[in-house]
Design a protein around this motif. Sequence first.
Motif, PDB file in Angstrom:
ATOM      1  N   TRP A 225      -9.386   4.117 -13.614  1.00  0.00           N
ATOM      2  CA  TRP A 225      -7.941   4.355 -13.606  1.00  0.00           C
ATOM      3  C   TRP A 225      -7.190   3.272 -12.844  1.00  0.00           C
ATOM      4  CZ3 TRP A 225      -6.195   7.130 -17.266  1.00  0.00           C
ATOM      5  CH2 TRP A 225      -6.925   8.214 -17.763  1.00  0.00           C
ATOM      6  N   GLY A 226      -7.891   2.557 -11.978  1.00  0.00           N
ATOM      7  CA  GLY A 226      -7.275   1.409 -11.337  1.00  0.00           C
ATOM      8  C   GLY A 226      -7.060   0.279 -12.321  1.00  0.00           C
ATOM      9  N   ARG A 227      -8.041   0.090 -13.210  1.00  0.00           N
ATOM     10  CA  ARG A 227      -7.917  -0.953 -14.239  1.00  0.00           C
ATOM     11  C   ARG A 227      -6.881  -0.579 -15.292  1.00  0.00           C
ATOM     12  NH1 ARG A 227     -13.483  -0.400 -13.646  1.00  0.00           N
ATOM     13  NH2 ARG A 227     -13.706   0.704 -15.641  1.00  0.00           N
ATOM     14  N   LYS A 228      -6.807   0.701 -15.641  1.00  0.00           N
ATOM     15  CA  LYS A 228      -5.887   1.136 -16.686  1.00  0.00           C
ATOM     16  C   LYS A 228      -4.452   1.291 -16.180  1.00  0.00           C
ATOM     17  CE  LYS A 228      -7.107   3.871 -19.958  1.00  0.00           C
ATOM     18  NZ  LYS A 228      -7.564   4.985 -20.827  1.00  0.00           N
ATOM     19  N   ALA A 229      -4.270   1.351 -14.875  1.00  0.00           N
ATOM     20  CA  ALA A 229      -2.953   1.605 -14.300  1.00  0.00           C
ATOM     21  C   ALA A 229      -1.946   0.513 -14.655  1.00  0.00           C
ATOM     22  CB  ALA A 229      -3.064   1.730 -12.782  1.00  0.00           C
ATOM     23  N   ILE A 230      -0.686   0.916 -14.790  1.00  0.00           N
ATOM     24  CA  ILE A 230       0.412  -0.040 -14.882  1.00  0.00           C
ATOM     25  C   ILE A 230       0.763  -0.415 -13.450  1.00  0.00           C
ATOM     26  CG2 ILE A 230       2.722  -0.470 -15.764  1.00  0.00           C
ATOM     27  CD1 ILE A 230       0.616   0.211 -17.904  1.00  0.00           C
ATOM     28  N   ARG A 231       0.423  -1.633 -13.063  1.00  0.00           N
ATOM     29  CA  ARG A 231       0.571  -2.060 -11.670  1.00  0.00           C
ATOM     30  C   ARG A 231       1.712  -3.078 -11.571  1.00  0.00           C
ATOM     31  NH1 ARG A 231      -4.676  -2.702 -13.074  1.00  0.00           N
ATOM     32  NH2 ARG A 231      -4.532  -4.967 -12.842  1.00  0.00           N
ATOM     33  N   ILE A 232       2.747  -2.709 -10.829  1.00  0.00           N
ATOM     34  CA  ILE A 232       3.950  -3.529 -10.708  1.00  0.00           C
ATOM     35  C   ILE A 232       4.175  -3.865  -9.240  1.00  0.00           C
ATOM     36  CG2 ILE A 232       6.458  -3.576 -11.042  1.00  0.00           C
ATOM     37  CD1 ILE A 232       5.998  -1.633 -13.379  1.00  0.00           C
ATOM     38  N   ALA A 233       4.459  -5.125  -8.966  1.00  0.00           N
ATOM     39  CA  ALA A 233       4.704  -5.582  -7.591  1.00  0.00           C
ATOM     40  C   ALA A 233       6.154  -6.006  -7.434  1.00  0.00           C
ATOM     41  CB  ALA A 233       3.777  -6.743  -7.248  1.00  0.00           C
ATOM     42  N   ILE A 234       6.735  -5.615  -6.311  1.00  0.00           N
ATOM     43  CA  ILE A 234       8.089  -6.041  -5.955  1.00  0.00           C
ATOM     44  C   ILE A 234       7.998  -6.856  -4.677  1.00  0.00           C
ATOM     45  CG2 ILE A 234      10.426  -5.312  -5.355  1.00  0.00           C
ATOM     46  CD1 ILE A 234       9.955  -2.767  -6.960  1.00  0.00           C
ATOM     47  N   ALA A 235       8.316  -8.145  -4.773  1.00  0.00           N
ATOM     48  CA  ALA A 235       8.286  -9.059  -3.633  1.00  0.00           C
ATOM     49  C   ALA A 235       9.665  -9.035  -2.973  1.00  0.00           C
ATOM     50  CB  ALA A 235       7.937 -10.462  -4.096  1.00  0.00           C
ATOM     51  N   ILE A 236       9.723  -8.549  -1.757  1.00  0.00           N
ATOM     52  CA  ILE A 236      10.997  -8.348  -1.077  1.00  0.00           C
ATOM     53  C   ILE A 236      11.288  -9.526  -0.153  1.00  0.00           C
ATOM     54  CG2 ILE A 236      12.330  -6.803   0.412  1.00  0.00           C
ATOM     55  CD1 ILE A 236      10.463  -4.539  -0.484  1.00  0.00           C
ATOM     56  N   GLY A 237      12.338 -10.286  -0.449  1.00  0.00           N
ATOM     57  CA  GLY A 237      12.707 -11.417   0.388  1.00  0.00           C
ATOM     58  C   GLY A 237      11.938 -12.686   0.059  1.00  0.00           C
ATOM     59  N   ALA A 238      12.360 -13.783   0.681  1.00  0.00           N
ATOM     60  CA  ALA A 238      11.805 -15.103   0.351  1.00  0.00           C
ATOM     61  C   ALA A 238      10.409 -15.325   0.913  1.00  0.00           C
ATOM     62  CB  ALA A 238      12.747 -16.193   0.866  1.00  0.00           C
ATOM     63  N   ASP A 239       9.986 -14.529   1.907  1.00  0.00           N
ATOM     64  CA  ASP A 239       8.695 -14.764   2.559  1.00  0.00           C
ATOM     65  C   ASP A 239       7.546 -13.987   1.927  1.00  0.00           C
ATOM     66  OD1 ASP A 239       9.876 -16.495   4.355  1.00  0.00           O
ATOM     67  OD2 ASP A 239      10.325 -14.901   5.795  1.00  0.00           O
ATOM     68  N   ALA A 240       7.814 -13.168   0.927  1.00  0.00           N
ATOM     69  CA  ALA A 240       6.745 -12.384   0.308  1.00  0.00           C
ATOM     70  C   ALA A 240       5.742 -13.305  -0.376  1.00  0.00           C
ATOM     71  CB  ALA A 240       7.336 -11.409  -0.707  1.00  0.00           C
ATOM     72  N   ASP A 241       4.468 -12.952  -0.288  1.00  0.00           N
ATOM     73  CA  ASP A 241       3.405 -13.767  -0.875  1.00  0.00           C
ATOM     74  C   ASP A 241       3.248 -13.385  -2.348  1.00  0.00           C
ATOM     75  OD1 ASP A 241       0.999 -14.986  -1.649  1.00  0.00           O
ATOM     76  OD2 ASP A 241       0.214 -14.929   0.394  1.00  0.00           O
ATOM     77  N   THR A 242       3.959 -14.081  -3.216  1.00  0.00           N
ATOM     78  CA  THR A 242       3.929 -13.741  -4.640  1.00  0.00           C
ATOM     79  C   THR A 242       2.581 -14.053  -5.286  1.00  0.00           C
ATOM     80  OG1 THR A 242       4.943 -15.892  -5.134  1.00  0.00           O
ATOM     81  CG2 THR A 242       6.421 -13.989  -4.960  1.00  0.00           C
ATOM     82  N   GLU A 243       1.840 -15.023  -4.740  1.00  0.00           N
ATOM     83  CA  GLU A 243       0.521 -15.336  -5.302  1.00  0.00           C
ATOM     84  C   GLU A 243      -0.438 -14.172  -5.086  1.00  0.00           C
ATOM     85  OE1 GLU A 243      -1.169 -19.026  -4.179  1.00  0.00           O
ATOM     86  OE2 GLU A 243       0.570 -20.224  -4.770  1.00  0.00           O
ATOM     87  N   GLN A 244      -0.398 -13.566  -3.907  1.00  0.00           N
ATOM     88  CA  GLN A 244      -1.222 -12.390  -3.668  1.00  0.00           C
ATOM     89  C   GLN A 244      -0.781 -11.242  -4.566  1.00  0.00           C
ATOM     90  OE1 GLN A 244      -1.262 -11.216   0.453  1.00  0.00           O
ATOM     91  NE2 GLN A 244      -3.013 -12.523   0.931  1.00  0.00           N
ATOM     92  N   LEU A 245       0.521 -11.013  -4.641  1.00  0.00           N
ATOM     93  CA  LEU A 245       1.034  -9.900  -5.426  1.00  0.00           C
ATOM     94  C   LEU A 245       0.735 -10.082  -6.911  1.00  0.00           C
ATOM     95  CD1 LEU A 245       4.478  -9.310  -3.666  1.00  0.00           C
ATOM     96  CD2 LEU A 245       2.395  -7.933  -3.463  1.00  0.00           C
ATOM     97  N   LEU A 246       0.665 -11.315  -7.368  1.00  0.00           N
ATOM     98  CA  LEU A 246       0.359 -11.587  -8.767  1.00  0.00           C
ATOM     99  C   LEU A 246      -1.015 -11.021  -9.139  1.00  0.00           C
ATOM    100  CD1 LEU A 246       1.592 -13.121 -11.234  1.00  0.00           C
ATOM    101  CD2 LEU A 246       0.150 -15.057 -10.580  1.00  0.00           C
ATOM    102  N   LYS A 247      -1.960 -11.071  -8.200  1.00  0.00           N
ATOM    103  CA  LYS A 247      -3.306 -10.553  -8.457  1.00  0.00           C
ATOM    104  C   LYS A 247      -3.297  -9.035  -8.620  1.00  0.00           C
ATOM    105  CE  LYS A 247      -5.455 -14.269  -5.760  1.00  0.00           C
ATOM    106  NZ  LYS A 247      -6.282 -14.594  -4.576  1.00  0.00           N
ATOM    107  N   PHE A 248      -2.288  -8.399  -8.066  1.00  0.00           N
ATOM    108  CA  PHE A 248      -2.180  -6.943  -8.183  1.00  0.00           C
ATOM    109  C   PHE A 248      -1.648  -6.529  -9.548  1.00  0.00           C
ATOM    110  CE2 PHE A 248       0.709  -3.271  -7.935  1.00  0.00           C
ATOM    111  CZ  PHE A 248      -0.176  -2.268  -7.556  1.00  0.00           C
TER     112      PHE A 248
END
Length: 244
Positions: free
Chosen positions: A150-173
């Motif tokens: 269910w982790g693989r099937k989940a719709i996983r959406i990331a919200i990067a808040i502010g300019a300092d958020a690590d979007t590369e890490q969040l992209l993997k999510f």
Amino acid sequence: MDNNDFVNETGAVEVSKRILRLYWLVDVSASMSGKKIGEVNYAITEVIPDLQDEAAKNYTVQMNVRAMKFGKGAAWHTSETKIENFEWTYVDADAPRTDTGAALALMAEELTEENLGAGRGLPPVIILMSDGEATDDYESGIQKLLAQKWGRKAIRIAIAIGADADTEQLLKFCSNPKECPPIEATNARKLVDSITWASVAVSQSVSQAKVGNSEDNIIPLPPMPQETIALGAETTEDEDDDVF
């Protein structure tokens, strides 16, 4: 009679609702304090009536919601609750760490087949909100999450808040990083719009999707929210104050 239907005590056939689970994972590290966490609290409070309205229109899907907070470690903020009965309790942000890996590991424990069932069902929607870089073992958390069906099937959406958020890490999510990369919420209006879209519009699309047993099901998502202020446009003093 469909396999999901059942006969009630009067002999009438009733439809057994499919469960759609929506999870909010909220960063409560100290850098989220003030305006950022205030807008997260505001957005979730405001989106609940919209989700309840959508649930009232849908006779085949039951939406359940649950929230987690993570900073120094991770913990569930609410139990799983039907959206009709859900009430949001504000969270504060003062943790000295951003243990995103711990949050994903805890999420993985929730998404076992023992908890969610092993058969056909609607994929859960997981919305991860963070303004920084993980301070723990993020890669391990991702691996634990994706080790669950269910982790693989989940719709996983990331919200990067502010300019300092690590979007590369969040992209993997993200479950669909090409079509739906991390949403960069650089001001309060965009943050509220992003949480609303990810919660209401995405859940609506999932609830209407025909889902089989394959883990390769691709559910089309609605258009992502656009920038509130066009690039190059002049901003007012109030809009400048709204930027994270």
